[in-house]
Scaffold this motif. Structure first.
Motif, mmCIF file in Angstrom:
data_model
loop_
_atom_site.group_PDB
_atom_site.id
_atom_site.type_symbol
_atom_site.label_atom_id
_atom_site.label_comp_id
_atom_site.label_asym_id
_atom_site.label_seq_id
_atom_site.Cartn_x
_atom_site.Cartn_y
_atom_site.Cartn_z
ATOM 1 N N ILE A 239 -2.510 6.738 2.442
ATOM 2 C CA ILE A 239 -3.875 6.541 1.942
ATOM 3 C C ILE A 239 -4.720 5.981 3.073
ATOM 4 O O ILE A 239 -4.471 4.881 3.569
ATOM 5 C CB ILE A 239 -3.885 5.579 0.738
ATOM 6 N N ASP A 240 -5.743 6.735 3.493
ATOM 7 C CA ASP A 240 -6.528 6.309 4.648
ATOM 8 C C ASP A 240 -7.498 5.196 4.276
ATOM 9 O O ASP A 240 -7.765 4.923 3.108
ATOM 10 C CB ASP A 240 -7.259 7.490 5.286
ATOM 11 N N GLU B 254 -3.726 3.258 -8.119
ATOM 12 C CA GLU B 254 -3.643 4.380 -7.184
ATOM 13 C C GLU B 254 -3.224 3.921 -5.786
ATOM 14 O O GLU B 254 -2.626 4.695 -5.034
ATOM 15 C CB GLU B 254 -4.996 5.086 -7.111
ATOM 16 N N LEU B 255 -3.532 2.669 -5.439
ATOM 17 C CA LEU B 255 -3.154 2.120 -4.139
ATOM 18 C C LEU B 255 -1.728 1.569 -4.136
ATOM 19 O O LEU B 255 -1.070 1.527 -3.095
ATOM 20 C CB LEU B 255 -4.121 0.995 -3.744
ATOM 21 N N ARG C 74 0.823 -1.199 0.000
ATOM 22 C CA ARG C 74 0.000 0.000 0.000
ATOM 23 C C ARG C 74 0.862 1.255 0.000
ATOM 24 O O ARG C 74 1.842 1.358 0.748
ATOM 25 C CB ARG C 74 -0.887 -0.005 1.255
ATOM 26 N N LYS C 75 0.484 2.212 -0.827
ATOM 27 C CA LYS C 75 1.187 3.483 -0.861
ATOM 28 C C LYS C 75 0.951 4.218 0.462
ATOM 29 O O LYS C 75 -0.184 4.299 0.942
ATOM 30 C CB LYS C 75 0.680 4.325 -2.039
ATOM 31 N N LEU D 55 -10.371 3.685 -4.519
ATOM 32 C CA LEU D 55 -9.292 3.937 -5.468
ATOM 33 C C LEU D 55 -9.033 2.736 -6.365
ATOM 34 O O LEU D 55 -9.267 1.582 -5.990
ATOM 35 C CB LEU D 55 -8.012 4.291 -4.716
ATOM 36 N N LYS E 104 -3.055 -3.384 0.956
ATOM 37 C CA LYS E 104 -3.949 -2.576 0.114
ATOM 38 C C LYS E 104 -5.422 -2.863 0.388
ATOM 39 O O LYS E 104 -6.283 -2.075 -0.013
ATOM 40 C CB LYS E 104 -3.644 -2.846 -1.359
ATOM 41 N N ASP F 6 2.062 1.004 -4.144
ATOM 42 C CA ASP F 6 3.363 1.633 -3.997
ATOM 43 C C ASP F 6 4.324 0.935 -4.953
ATOM 44 O O ASP F 6 4.013 -0.122 -5.512
ATOM 45 C CB ASP F 6 3.856 1.479 -2.558
ATOM 46 N N LYS G 290 -10.492 5.151 1.684
ATOM 47 C CA LYS G 290 -10.255 5.118 0.237
ATOM 48 C C LYS G 290 -9.902 3.722 -0.275
ATOM 49 O O LYS G 290 -9.701 3.544 -1.473
ATOM 50 C CB LYS G 290 -9.131 6.094 -0.115
ATOM 51 N N THR G 291 -9.846 2.752 0.643
ATOM 52 C CA THR G 291 -9.418 1.407 0.248
ATOM 53 C C THR G 291 -10.270 0.843 -0.875
ATOM 54 O O THR G 291 -9.750 0.285 -1.845
ATOM 55 C CB THR G 291 -9.451 0.455 1.458
#
Length: 565
Positions: free
Chosen positions: A87-88, A99-100, A83-84, A95, A438, A102, A91-92
């Motif tokens: 990101i809270d 976008e998630l 996971r990047k 997105l 993620k 990394d 938004k899991t």
């Protein structure tokens, strides 16, 4: 317009033609891919991605990776994008995957049977420090997971692992995952039968074999001859449980169709007894049934548990015998009730050879490379060359002579690796959580560690076995449904109406021969900040209301909703 062979419907009104697509079972002739996962597996076997990683991606970098390899086939070699940061949890599910993602990976090292030499553990620790920013978590399936892995470093990591007999082959993906086993196989005084030879033969025969590298989904397995039932056999796709047959002696009882996630099911007995040398054949038969008859149309129904639930154990056994084994299995007995309430092997225990093994408890499976290297050094300094991981995120050092026992216990304690943990330290388990995963919605590892400290401070006299399992999402990697207190991460509203991290609570789940899923009290959710208060309150009510000898799970099943709130 007249009807023609090219346009047969032209002369009649059109009507919708419906065709039953089945469940995507190969054995029923349904070979057409029915979802994106089945398509990328048909396009290229996941095992083939290793060559591209070694020759292309590791040289050209993350941005060169094909999306179907990145979020699909690379799992066949133990790699998931992590996971990047930042990101809270809200938004899991919103997105897109890219976008998630990394540009770093989780890499899972499979450790079949939890068996490691100190040389292997040292290499795992060195890789962690050099390539993974020190990360090295112990999972509840006996594996080790790294984070912060760069694609450029993966070939060198593989070289180092494989040089000492370890691998990441099929540690993830729609594959035969790690075969978990009793961590004290071959050494415990009370062992019924040692399943290690069967694990080794399954590894040789099945892992990395393209005949079994395209399954409908993951395939989880367990083998243990311990009377403690120490491998969570009830929630595996296939499990072999040590039993004594009145005529044939020690062997294994066969279970199939267990699993958790959003549709939990307890495995069922086939009523069959198999000898040690028959275990690999039965394993191969069951995994072949899954490959051929498993449901591939919908990912949500692609686990073996759904096929077993639809067929029932009698039909499943018949298909196994008639179509795959070509012989009948021997009827056999069920396992005996486990004699101990803890099944994690923590503490000091005598081996059958007169030496001792020492089980100790890291915090919620969280260790680091430097600590693993130190454990290897301590084990060797005290006369051991073997360590084990457990399905409870614990570790064990084997083969300690009696004069060395207390010294090793003290040395481990100095590393915050206690062999005499509180019930809270011993019984709390957590998945990876939002830090790296993620799919996660909330934080887990640090929250579990903090909860342990709070409960030790608030209820120091509590001495009952208790399991507190913390999961960052509904997928139950930390086995929330079968814990005394299972905490499923989700976003909840606090007293000010603000959305914050919190948990849905499951109470009274259990494994063992009284296995069952935890109870959910209507509307019972707690915020992360409220968690210590809530758990303290429920455990004190248990202490007040329990009957003599009553376990938490039994109390929770009969307690009032008010007592559980």
């Amino acid at each position: 317009m007249a009807a023609t062979p090219q346009n047969p419907a032209a002369a009649t009104p059109r009507r919708k033609v419906s065709r039953h697509r089945g469940e995507g079972q190969w054995a029923a002739g349904h070979f057409t891919p029915l979802n994106g996962n089945e398509q990328f597996k048909k396009d290229d076997d996941g095992l083939n991605v290793r060559t591209r990683i070694e020759t292309i991606y590791s040289k050209r970098g993350f941005d060169s990776i094909d999306p179907n390899d990145l979020r699909g086939r690379m799992r066949w070699w133990g790699l998931y994008t992590q996971r990047k940061p930042g990101i809270d949890g809200g938004k899991t599910a919103i997105l897109e995957p890219e976008e998630l993602d990394d540009k770093y990976f989780m890499l899972r090292v499979r450790i079949d049977g939890g068996r490691l030499t100190t040389e292997q553990l040292r290499v795992i620790g060195e890789i962690s420090q050099e390539f993974a920013r020190g990360t090295a978590d112990i999972t509840d399936r006996q594996n080790i997971q790294y984070h912060w892995i760069r694609i450029e470093d993966v070939p060198e990591i593989w070289n180092r692992l494989e040089a000492v007999g370890l691998s990441t082959t099929e540690a993830c993906g729609d594959t035969p995952r790690v075969v978990i086993g009793s961590p004290v196989a071959g050494i415990a005084e009370d062992e019924i039968i040692d399943g290690s030879p069967a694990i080794e033969e399954i590894q040789r025969r099945i892992i990395g074999n393209k005949a079994f590298s395209n399954l409908p989904r993951k395939f989880k397995s367990a083998i243990s001859g311990s009377p403690l039932l120490d491998v969570a056999h009830e929630i595996n796709d296939i499990a072999f449980v040590g039993v004594h047959h009145p005529e044939h002696g020690p062997g294994f009882d066969v279970w199939v169709g267990g699993g958790l996630s959003t549709n939990p099911k307890i495995g069922v007995r086939l009523g069959a007894w198999v000898a040690l040398d028959e275990v690999p054949d039965v394993y191969e038969g069951v995994i072949s049934i899954f490959r051929d008859y498993g449901y591939r149309r919908l990912r949500t129904r692609a686990r073996l548990k759904f096929l077993v639930a639809d067929w029932g154990p009698e039909k499943f056994r018949q298909v196994l015998e008639d179509e795959y084994l070509k012989r009948k299995l021997v009827d056999g007995p069920a396992p005996d009730q486990p004699v101990a309430r803890w099944r994690d092997h923590v503490g000091v225990h005598r081996q059958k050879d007169g030496r001792f093994y020492i089980g100790f408890a890291p915090r919620v499976g969280r260790v680091d490379g430097a600590t693993l290297t130190k454990i290897a050094e301590l084990a060797e300094a005290h006369g051991s060359g073997r360590v084990r991981t457990t399905v409870e995120q614990k570790m064990i050092v084997l083969d300690i002579e009696e004069p060395q026992v207390e010294s090793l216990v003290e040395a481990l304690e100095a590393l915050d690796l206690t062999a005499k943990p509180s019930p809270f330290r011993r019984g709390t388990m957590a998945c990876t959580g939002i830090e790296y995963c993620k799919l996660a919605i909330v934080e887990t590892k640090q929250r579990g560690s903090s909860l342990i400290d709070e409960l030790e401070r608030r209820i120091p006299e509590f001495d009952e076995p208790i399991t507190i399992n913390i999961n960052g999402c509904p997928n139950a990697c930390a086995r929330i449904q079968v814990a005394d207190i299972g905490l499923k991460g989700q976003l909840v509203l606090d007293d000010q109406g603000e959305q914050v991290e919190g948990y849905q609570v499951h109470l009274g789940g259990a494994l063992g021969l009284e296995a069952g899923f935890g109870r959910k009290v209507r509307g019972l959710k707690v915020t992360a900040d409220e968690l210590p208060d809530y758990v303290e309150r429920v455990l004190k009510r248990f202490q007040e209301e329990r009957e003599d000898g009553e376990r938490f799970a039994a109390w929770a099943s009969r307690a009032s909703e008010e007592a559980l709130s």
